[in-house]
Design an enzyme around this catalytic site. Structure first.
Site, PDB file in Angstrom:
ATOM      1  N   ASN A 120      78.075 -29.862 -19.018  1.00 20.38           N
ATOM      2  CA  ASN A 120      77.292 -30.484 -18.272  1.00 20.38           C
ATOM      3  C   ASN A 120      77.967 -31.999 -17.888  1.00 20.38           C
ATOM      4  O   ASN A 120      76.887 -33.393 -18.122  1.00 20.38           O
ATOM      5  CB  ASN A 120      76.676 -31.296 -19.608  1.00 20.38           C
ATOM      6  CG  ASN A 120      77.716 -32.031 -21.020  1.00 20.38           C
ATOM      7  OD1 ASN A 120      78.595 -31.762 -20.113  1.00 20.38           O
ATOM      8  ND2 ASN A 120      76.985 -31.808 -21.869  1.00 20.38           N
ATOM      9  N   CYS A 121      78.472 -32.149 -17.185  1.00 17.52           N
ATOM     10  CA  CYS A 121      79.318 -33.122 -16.526  1.00 17.52           C
ATOM     11  C   CYS A 121      79.086 -34.000 -15.443  1.00 17.52           C
ATOM     12  O   CYS A 121      78.542 -34.690 -14.738  1.00 17.52           O
ATOM     13  CB  CYS A 121      80.706 -32.498 -15.531  1.00 17.52           C
ATOM     14  SG  CYS A 121      81.859 -33.201 -17.295  1.00 17.52           S
ATOM     15  N   ASP A 122      77.227 -32.926 -14.462  1.00 16.57           N
ATOM     16  CA  ASP A 122      77.123 -33.378 -13.254  1.00 16.57           C
ATOM     17  C   ASP A 122      75.617 -33.862 -13.566  1.00 16.57           C
ATOM     18  O   ASP A 122      74.732 -32.892 -12.724  1.00 16.57           O
ATOM     19  CB  ASP A 122      77.404 -32.202 -11.656  1.00 16.57           C
ATOM     20  CG  ASP A 122      78.383 -32.679 -11.903  1.00 16.57           C
ATOM     21  OD1 ASP A 122      79.651 -33.815 -11.897  1.00 16.57           O
ATOM     22  OD2 ASP A 122      79.251 -31.716 -11.346  1.00 16.57           O
TER      23      ASP A 122
END
EC number: 2.3.2.-
Length: 155
Positions: A120-122
């Site tokens: 879910n980093c971006d």
């Protein structure tokens, strides 16, 4: 980023929408003291169920998906059994539409259960940062991993 308060406020509406999803065989909203979790079981194929959880990532302050694959079988005496599947990346991509999403296996520090986690980093770059309708935008993108036609249901 989405505040925990906004996440908890928006998740019940998302649960109602997801309960209309034809692939969802079970939808349960679990209201914890601090944050809520949405649990969805979905039949992917006749003998395969995906157990999906949407929860709040307190580190990144965004929604997060984790899932497990269950294979079901009937023996000669019609006794059913289920086993947890751990697949290679190629096998996993043949079942779900990961496209540009990355997935990793890790264990829950509390329960020690092993789950696939969608990176879910971006998230903010993918769905924007405006808090209003954030979760609706998020599920319309991230749940396409499990059903590429899902965004049609949300319109």
């Amino acid at each position: 980023m989405l505040s925990l308060q906004q996440y908890n406020k928006q998740l019940p509406e998302i649960a109602k929408l997801v309960s209309r999803w034809d692939k969802a065989s079970r939808v349960q909203l679990i209201k914890e003291i601090s944050d809520h979790i949405l649990v969805v079981n979905m039949r992917q194929k006749q003998f395969l169920t995906i157990e999906l959880q949407i929860n709040y990532d307190k580190v990144y302050q965004v929604p997060s998906i984790r899932f497990r694959l269950w294979e079901h079988a009937l023996d000669d005496e019609d006794v059913s059994s289920s086993k947890l599947l751990f697949l290679s990346d190629v096998e996993l991509r043949s079942i779900i539409a990961l496209n540009s999403f990355s997935v990793s296996l890790s264990s829950d520090p509390t329960t020690k259960e092993v789950w696939y986690h969608v990176n879910n980093c971006d998230t903010d770059a993918n769905v924007g940062t405006e808090p209003e309708r954030y979760l609706l935008r998020w599920i319309s993108l991230y749940l396409q991993i499990f059903d590429p036609t899902l965004n049609i249901m949300l319109i």
